[in-house]
Design a protein around this motif. Structure first.
Motif, PDB file in Angstrom:
ATOM      1  N   UNK A  80      49.017  25.331 -66.836  1.00 62.08           N
ATOM      2  CA  UNK A  80      50.198  24.495 -67.000  1.00 62.08           C
ATOM      3  C   UNK A  80      50.674  24.008 -65.634  1.00 62.08           C
ATOM      4  N   UNK A  81      51.125  22.760 -65.568  1.00 60.16           N
ATOM      5  CA  UNK A  81      51.716  22.243 -64.333  1.00 60.16           C
ATOM      6  C   UNK A  81      53.211  21.995 -64.572  1.00 60.16           C
ATOM      7  N   UNK A  82      53.891  21.431 -63.582  1.00 59.66           N
ATOM      8  CA  UNK A  82      55.343  21.217 -63.697  1.00 59.66           C
ATOM      9  C   UNK A  82      55.705  20.296 -64.855  1.00 59.66           C
ATOM     10  N   UNK A  83      54.920  19.231 -65.075  1.00 56.53           N
ATOM     11  CA  UNK A  83      55.175  18.338 -66.215  1.00 56.53           C
ATOM     12  C   UNK A  83      55.020  19.095 -67.530  1.00 56.53           C
ATOM     13  N   UNK A  84      54.049  19.972 -67.589  1.00 57.16           N
ATOM     14  CA  UNK A  84      53.836  20.777 -68.787  1.00 57.16           C
ATOM     15  C   UNK A  84      54.990  21.733 -69.039  1.00 57.16           C
ATOM     16  N   UNK A  85      55.559  22.287 -67.973  1.00 56.01           N
ATOM     17  CA  UNK A  85      56.713  23.184 -68.130  1.00 56.01           C
ATOM     18  C   UNK A  85      57.916  22.413 -68.670  1.00 56.01           C
ATOM     19  N   UNK A  86      58.097  21.182 -68.185  1.00 59.64           N
ATOM     20  CA  UNK A  86      59.182  20.342 -68.691  1.00 59.64           C
ATOM     21  C   UNK A  86      58.958  20.014 -70.165  1.00 59.64           C
ATOM     22  N   UNK A  87      57.714  19.685 -70.516  1.00 62.82           N
ATOM     23  CA  UNK A  87      57.396  19.383 -71.914  1.00 62.82           C
ATOM     24  C   UNK A  87      57.595  20.617 -72.792  1.00 62.82           C
ATOM     25  N   UNK A  88      57.215  21.783 -72.293  1.00 59.96           N
ATOM     26  CA  UNK A  88      57.416  23.023 -73.050  1.00 59.96           C
ATOM     27  C   UNK A  88      58.910  23.238 -73.309  1.00 59.96           C
ATOM     28  N   UNK A  89      59.744  23.031 -72.304  1.00 57.67           N
ATOM     29  CA  UNK A  89      61.184  23.189 -72.487  1.00 57.67           C
ATOM     30  C   UNK A  89      61.700  22.223 -73.554  1.00 57.67           C
TER      31      UNK A  89
END
Length: 117
Positions: A80-89
């Motif tokens: 996971x990258x930072x964009x993925x963490x934002x999408x997960x949230x």
């Protein structure tokens, strides 16, 4: 229980993002973990998971790299990258709305039940 294809598809992205938020992983291990965590209720075919992983990579949520398994076989690892963490949230918030709406319906139906006189 037979979980509908629509629900399986809708839940796949947040589940994969959440798994990868715990650390780097590869396709088969993700499938196995989902099966175990769901008590065998969610069975993902390769034909569902790998296109999802590729789409998530194209969308910029995850990154992939080739590595070797313990046996020396090539294996593609996803993280996971930072964009993925934002999408997960965002996905978690959306599922919380769905969950609280379902709970609200149950509570509302109890409150709206005809009262005995």
């Amino acid at each position: 229980m037979n979980i509908s294809k629509d629900l399986v598809a809708a839940s796949a992205t947040p589940l994969v993002l959440a798994i990868l938020d715990e650390g780097e992983n590869y396709g088969y291990a993700i499938q196995k973990l989902v099966r175990e965590l769901s008590g065998g209720e969610l069975e993902w075919a390769d034909g569902m998971l790998y296109p999802l992983l590729h789409r998530m990579e194209r969308n910029g949520y995850i990154e992939a790299s080739w590595g070797k398994s313990e046996t020396g076989r090539r294996r593609k690892y996803y993280r996971l990258n930072d964009n993925g963490r934002k999408e997960l949230a965002s996905q978690k918030q959306q599922w919380q709305v769905v969950n609280s709406t379902l709970r609200g319906i149950r509570l509302a139906s109890v409150d709206m039940a005809p009262q005995a006189i």
